[in-house]
Enzyme design. Structure first.
Site, short mmCIF file in Angstrom:
data_model
loop_
_atom_site.label_atom_id
_atom_site.label_comp_id
_atom_site.label_asym_id
_atom_site.label_seq_id
_atom_site.Cartn_x
_atom_site.Cartn_y
_atom_site.Cartn_z
N TRP A 103 0.84 -1.21 0.00
CA TRP A 103 0.00 0.00 0.00
C TRP A 103 0.87 1.25 0.00
CZ3 TRP A 103 -4.27 -1.13 -2.00
CH2 TRP A 103 -4.93 -2.33 -1.68
N ASP A 172 -1.95 6.54 6.45
CA ASP A 172 -2.94 5.59 5.98
C ASP A 172 -3.22 4.63 7.14
OD1 ASP A 172 -4.41 3.55 4.86
OD2 ASP A 172 -3.07 3.22 3.14
N LYS A 196 -12.32 -2.35 6.43
CA LYS A 196 -11.50 -3.21 7.26
C LYS A 196 -12.04 -3.21 8.69
CE LYS A 196 -8.72 -3.37 3.66
NZ LYS A 196 -7.66 -2.45 3.28
C1 LIG Z 1 -7.12 -1.99 1.96
C2 LIG Z 1 -6.09 -0.93 2.05
C3 LIG Z 1 -5.99 0.09 1.09
C4 LIG Z 1 -6.87 0.15 -0.13
O1 LIG Z 1 -8.13 0.51 0.19
P1 LIG Z 1 -9.25 0.71 -0.95
O2 LIG Z 1 -10.37 1.24 -0.10
O3 LIG Z 1 -9.51 -0.61 -1.55
O4 LIG Z 1 -8.75 1.71 -1.91
C5 LIG Z 1 -5.02 1.05 1.27
N1 LIG Z 1 -4.20 1.04 2.33
C6 LIG Z 1 -4.26 0.07 3.26
C7 LIG Z 1 -3.31 0.09 4.40
C8 LIG Z 1 -5.21 -0.94 3.16
O5 LIG Z 1 -5.27 -1.90 4.08
#
Ligand SMILES: *Cc1c(COP(=O)(O)O)cnc(C)c1O
Length: 360
Positions: A103, A172, A196
């Site tokens: 990511w 993030d 998540k």
């Molecule tokens: C799942 C995830 C993403 C991507 O998220 P989307 O909503 O599918 O764009 C980005 N960063 C992290 C750390 C993730 O776990």
């Protein structure tokens, strides 16, 4: 009673039964409106109450200071990878990033389209199995911000310290938001996809300090944080049903004692699984150092593909599902977000040890 499984999916992931039951009960006729939340205008007084309630509960849960805005957006964390440099790059057009996994790499690739990116911490040489130390002297003072991925969903690492950053810190937090107590003041911006640890896919949470708004004029309207701040996340139709479920989740966490209570439980839950892996002869956790181990995502493997495959098969027969690891690590990965009951972790730990005994 519902024949539900323990679903260890990395996302979309489990949602608590209490929340699902409440959503079910309110499905046909929400609060006397005669319609479901999915069907109602996002301009209605019912929905106004929902989105305001969601924001105020989230503010309470994370103790979000008044000088931070909370936005309910779409496009996933992946859209933030581009929106962040678009909005936050200052006249230097520079930004610094830590590279701690897939990511992070995606975030870096997007930022490179708009500016000059320096990687100031990198754990790629050991397949992202640890959190690299970021030294303050590596961070460029003129850079717009430092970006980190606080919990690395695929590799199972998390920051248990924060770099001393002279520039705004952007994180993030997709796979860890609300799983442990953090001080929002340590960050200039936090963002997370909801699927998540919060609720359904389609909702992205952005928490941004107000001095970072309006740095770049004339951005495409939907890409400009200021648009969504000015409109209270109602510039266009928001992901209304996802916001409604998020509100129910926030309220449940508040009832259960807030994030500190959840954190304590999460540490117990993760501890139970790491203990089983560490006690086994066959399995090894991808992340060795306890300090860097994620509370949310636990990748582990035997090193023998056939054995891993059989593990997954037999686990599924026991109602332990979606344990297959990401292809970049292999083996298994147990994602145990807030909504995974401790019973699921205990059952998995027991299964790991029984499988180990039977096969070693
Ligand atoms: C799942 C995830 C993403 C991507 O998220 P989307 O909503 O599918 O764009 C980005 N960063 C992290 C750390 C993730 O776990």
């Amino acid at each position: 009673m519902y024949d539900r499984v323990f679903n260890f999916s990395a996302g979309p992931a489990m949602i608590s039964e209490t929340v699902l039951e409440k959503a079910r009960d309110e499905m046909m006729n929400y609060a006397g409106s005669g319609m479901s939340v999915m069907e109602m205008s996002h301009r209605s007084s019912w929905f106004k109450e929902i989105i305001e309630g969601a924001e105020s509960s989230l503010r309470q849960l994370m103790a979000i200071p008044g000088n931070y805005k909370v936005l309910f957006l779409q496009g996933g964390a992946s859209t933030q990878f581009y929106m962040i440099p678009l909005n936050l790059l200052n006249s230097s057009k520079k930004a610094d990033y830590a590279n701690t996994g897939a990511w992070s790499k995606k975030a870096i690739a997007e930022a490179k389209k708009l500016g000059d990116v320096k990687v100031v911490g990198d754990s790629s040489e050991r397949n992202f199995s640890y959190i690299p130390k970021i030294s303050t002297s590596d961070i460029r003072e003129e850079s717009s911000y430092l970006h980190i991925t606080s919990n690395n969903t695929i590799y199972g690492t998390r920051y248990t310290y924060l770099p001393e950053s002279p520039i705004p810190l952007v994180s993030d937090w997709s796979s860890g938001i609300l799983s442990e107590v953090i001080d929002v003041n340590d960050y200039a911006m936090i963002y997370a996809g909801a699927q998540k640890n919060i609720g359904p896919a389609g909702l992205t949470i952005v928490i941004i300090r107000d001095d970072l708004l309006g740095l770049n004029p004339d951005l495409p309207t939907m890409m400009d944080y200021q648009t969504h701040v000015d409109a209270g996340s109602l510039f266009n139709t928001p992901p209304s049903y996802a916001i409604y479920i998020a509100k129910l989740v926030f309220e449940e966490i508040l009832r259960d004692g807030g994030v500190s209570a959840i954190e304590e439980l999460n540490k117990r839950k993760a501890g139970i699984i790491y203990q089983a892996i560490d006690d086994s002869k066959l399995f090894k956790a991808h992340v060795e150092s306890e300090e860097d181990r994620s509370l949310m995502n636990i990748p582990f493997f035997s090193g023998n593909e056939d054995l891993d495959k059989r593990f997954l098969q037999e686990a599924a027969e026991e109602g332990l599902l979606t344990l297959k690891g990401h292809r970049s690590v292999g083996g298994m990965r147990a994602s145990i977000y807030n909504a995974m009951p401790i019973e699921g972790c205990e059952k998995l730990a027991k299964f790991i040890l029984a499988f180990d005994k039977a096969n070693s």
